[in-house]
Motif scaffolding. Structure first.
Motif, PDB file in Angstrom:
ATOM      1  N   ALA A 123      32.164  41.936  41.332  1.00 18.49           N
ATOM      2  CA  ALA A 123      31.593  40.557  40.715  1.00 18.49           C
ATOM      3  C   ALA A 123      32.525  39.433  40.456  1.00 18.49           C
ATOM      4  N   LEU A 124      33.680  39.612  40.342  1.00 14.61           N
ATOM      5  CA  LEU A 124      34.601  38.639  40.018  1.00 14.61           C
ATOM      6  C   LEU A 124      35.044  37.963  41.400  1.00 14.61           C
ATOM      7  N   ALA A 125      34.880  38.599  42.555  1.00 10.27           N
ATOM      8  CA  ALA A 125      35.099  37.864  43.787  1.00 10.27           C
ATOM      9  C   ALA A 125      34.271  36.616  44.154  1.00 10.27           C
ATOM     10  N   GLU A 126      34.853  35.592  44.412  1.00  7.14           N
ATOM     11  CA  GLU A 126      34.022  34.295  44.606  1.00  7.14           C
ATOM     12  C   GLU A 126      33.655  34.142  46.144  1.00  7.14           C
ATOM     13  N   THR A 127      34.650  34.839  47.093  1.00  6.57           N
ATOM     14  CA  THR A 127      34.465  34.687  48.489  1.00  6.57           C
ATOM     15  C   THR A 127      34.578  36.160  49.169  1.00  6.57           C
ATOM     16  N   SER A 128      34.043  36.110  50.477  1.00  6.10           N
ATOM     17  CA  SER A 128      33.879  37.461  51.280  1.00  6.10           C
ATOM     18  C   SER A 128      35.399  37.770  51.395  1.00  6.10           C
ATOM     19  N   GLU A 129      36.226  36.971  51.507  1.00  4.33           N
ATOM     20  CA  GLU A 129      37.790  37.427  52.107  1.00  4.33           C
ATOM     21  C   GLU A 129      38.267  37.884  50.693  1.00  4.33           C
ATOM     22  N   GLN A 130      37.957  37.574  49.550  1.00  4.54           N
ATOM     23  CA  GLN A 130      38.592  38.149  48.378  1.00  4.54           C
ATOM     24  C   GLN A 130      37.710  39.593  48.229  1.00  4.54           C
ATOM     25  N   ARG A 131      36.613  39.739  48.401  1.00  9.41           N
ATOM     26  CA  ARG A 131      35.907  41.135  48.387  1.00  9.41           C
ATOM     27  C   ARG A 131      36.593  41.891  49.243  1.00  9.41           C
ATOM     28  N   ILE A 147      46.694  47.843  39.506  1.00  8.21           N
ATOM     29  CA  ILE A 147      45.258  47.225  39.118  1.00  8.21           C
ATOM     30  C   ILE A 147      45.417  45.700  38.701  1.00  8.21           C
ATOM     31  N   ILE A 148      46.211  45.760  37.799  1.00 14.21           N
ATOM     32  CA  ILE A 148      46.579  44.421  37.284  1.00 14.21           C
ATOM     33  C   ILE A 148      46.612  43.260  38.526  1.00 14.21           C
ATOM     34  N   CYS A 149      47.806  43.712  39.472  1.00 12.51           N
ATOM     35  CA  CYS A 149      47.897  42.927  40.487  1.00 12.51           C
ATOM     36  C   CYS A 149      46.863  42.601  41.626  1.00 12.51           C
ATOM     37  N   ILE A 150      45.914  43.789  41.582  1.00 17.42           N
ATOM     38  CA  ILE A 150      44.686  43.462  42.349  1.00 17.42           C
ATOM     39  C   ILE A 150      43.712  42.399  41.842  1.00 17.42           C
ATOM     40  N   ALA A 151      43.792  42.503  40.363  1.00 12.11           N
ATOM     41  CA  ALA A 151      42.937  41.340  39.760  1.00 12.11           C
ATOM     42  C   ALA A 151      43.664  39.952  39.963  1.00 12.11           C
ATOM     43  N   LEU A 152      44.987  40.006  40.221  1.00 17.74           N
ATOM     44  CA  LEU A 152      45.608  38.486  40.398  1.00 17.74           C
ATOM     45  C   LEU A 152      45.185  38.093  41.908  1.00 17.74           C
ATOM     46  N   VAL A 153      44.711  38.866  42.910  1.00 16.44           N
ATOM     47  CA  VAL A 153      44.119  38.410  44.125  1.00 16.44           C
ATOM     48  C   VAL A 153      42.962  37.480  43.916  1.00 16.44           C
ATOM     49  N   LEU A 154      42.205  37.844  42.719  1.00 15.59           N
ATOM     50  CA  LEU A 154      41.207  36.870  42.513  1.00 15.59           C
ATOM     51  C   LEU A 154      41.162  35.659  41.760  1.00 15.59           C
ATOM     52  N   LEU A 155      42.376  35.293  41.429  1.00 15.95           N
ATOM     53  CA  LEU A 155      42.680  34.100  40.739  1.00 15.95           C
ATOM     54  C   LEU A 155      42.614  32.814  41.776  1.00 15.95           C
ATOM     55  N   PRO A 165      40.073  52.394  27.023  1.00 20.68           N
ATOM     56  CA  PRO A 165      38.720  53.441  27.453  1.00 20.68           C
ATOM     57  C   PRO A 165      38.901  53.797  28.680  1.00 20.68           C
ATOM     58  N   PRO A 166      38.231  54.843  29.061  1.00 17.91           N
ATOM     59  CA  PRO A 166      38.345  55.574  30.330  1.00 17.91           C
ATOM     60  C   PRO A 166      37.429  54.389  31.478  1.00 17.91           C
ATOM     61  N   ALA A 167      37.900  54.422  32.680  1.00 23.35           N
ATOM     62  CA  ALA A 167      37.372  53.776  33.596  1.00 23.35           C
ATOM     63  C   ALA A 167      37.264  54.560  35.076  1.00 23.35           C
ATOM     64  N   THR A 168      36.164  54.242  35.592  1.00 25.64           N
ATOM     65  CA  THR A 168      36.284  55.128  37.059  1.00 25.64           C
ATOM     66  C   THR A 168      36.502  53.966  37.953  1.00 25.64           C
ATOM     67  N   TRP A 169      36.952  54.587  39.346  1.00 22.80           N
ATOM     68  CA  TRP A 169      37.002  53.407  40.439  1.00 22.80           C
ATOM     69  C   TRP A 169      35.784  52.842  40.824  1.00 22.80           C
ATOM     70  N   ASP A 170      34.728  53.424  40.527  1.00 26.93           N
ATOM     71  CA  ASP A 170      33.337  52.481  40.857  1.00 26.93           C
ATOM     72  C   ASP A 170      33.270  51.558  39.972  1.00 26.93           C
ATOM     73  N   ASP A 171      33.972  51.610  38.550  1.00 20.88           N
ATOM     74  CA  ASP A 171      33.655  50.614  37.492  1.00 20.88           C
ATOM     75  C   ASP A 171      34.643  49.562  38.056  1.00 20.88           C
ATOM     76  N   LEU A 172      35.814  49.784  38.347  1.00 21.64           N
ATOM     77  CA  LEU A 172      36.759  48.811  38.849  1.00 21.64           C
ATOM     78  C   LEU A 172      36.098  48.135  40.197  1.00 21.64           C
ATOM     79  N   GLU A 173      35.618  48.968  41.155  1.00 22.15           N
ATOM     80  CA  GLU A 173      35.036  48.186  42.267  1.00 22.15           C
ATOM     81  C   GLU A 173      33.897  47.193  41.990  1.00 22.15           C
TER      82      GLU A 173
END
Length: 89
Positions: free
Chosen positions: A22-30, A56-64, A9-17
């Protein structure tokens, strides 16, 4: 022959942000995710769809969490294709 599938489905950059924030647990992750999304967004006109999705998937891995990080030898993280396993005769 590739198997047909439904497109994402289409997603915007705002959606990803919003999702990554929301998934980031620390300010450093954000901060890290915001910076990576900014750079990826700037580079997106020069990336193929596959490369953009990979980024985009690699950016998500930063949040693990640190103990849930994938192995560093995953070929797709380096941008190379894995070798097919040898066939047993």
């Amino acid at each position: 022959m590739p198997t047909p599938f439904d497109p994402l489905p289409p997603a915007t950059w705002d959606d990803l942000e919003t999702i990554f924030d929301a998934l980031a647990e620390t300010s450093e992750q954000r901060q890290a995710v915001a910076h990576l999304l900014e750079v990826t967004r700037a580079m997106s006109p020069y990336l193929s769809r596959l490369d953009l999705l990979r980024e985009i998937i690699c950016i998500a891995l930063v949040l693990l969490p640190e103990n849930d990080r994938p192995p560093s030898d995953w070929p797709w993280l380096r941008g190379t294709r894995p070798r097919a396993p040898a066939l047993i005769s």
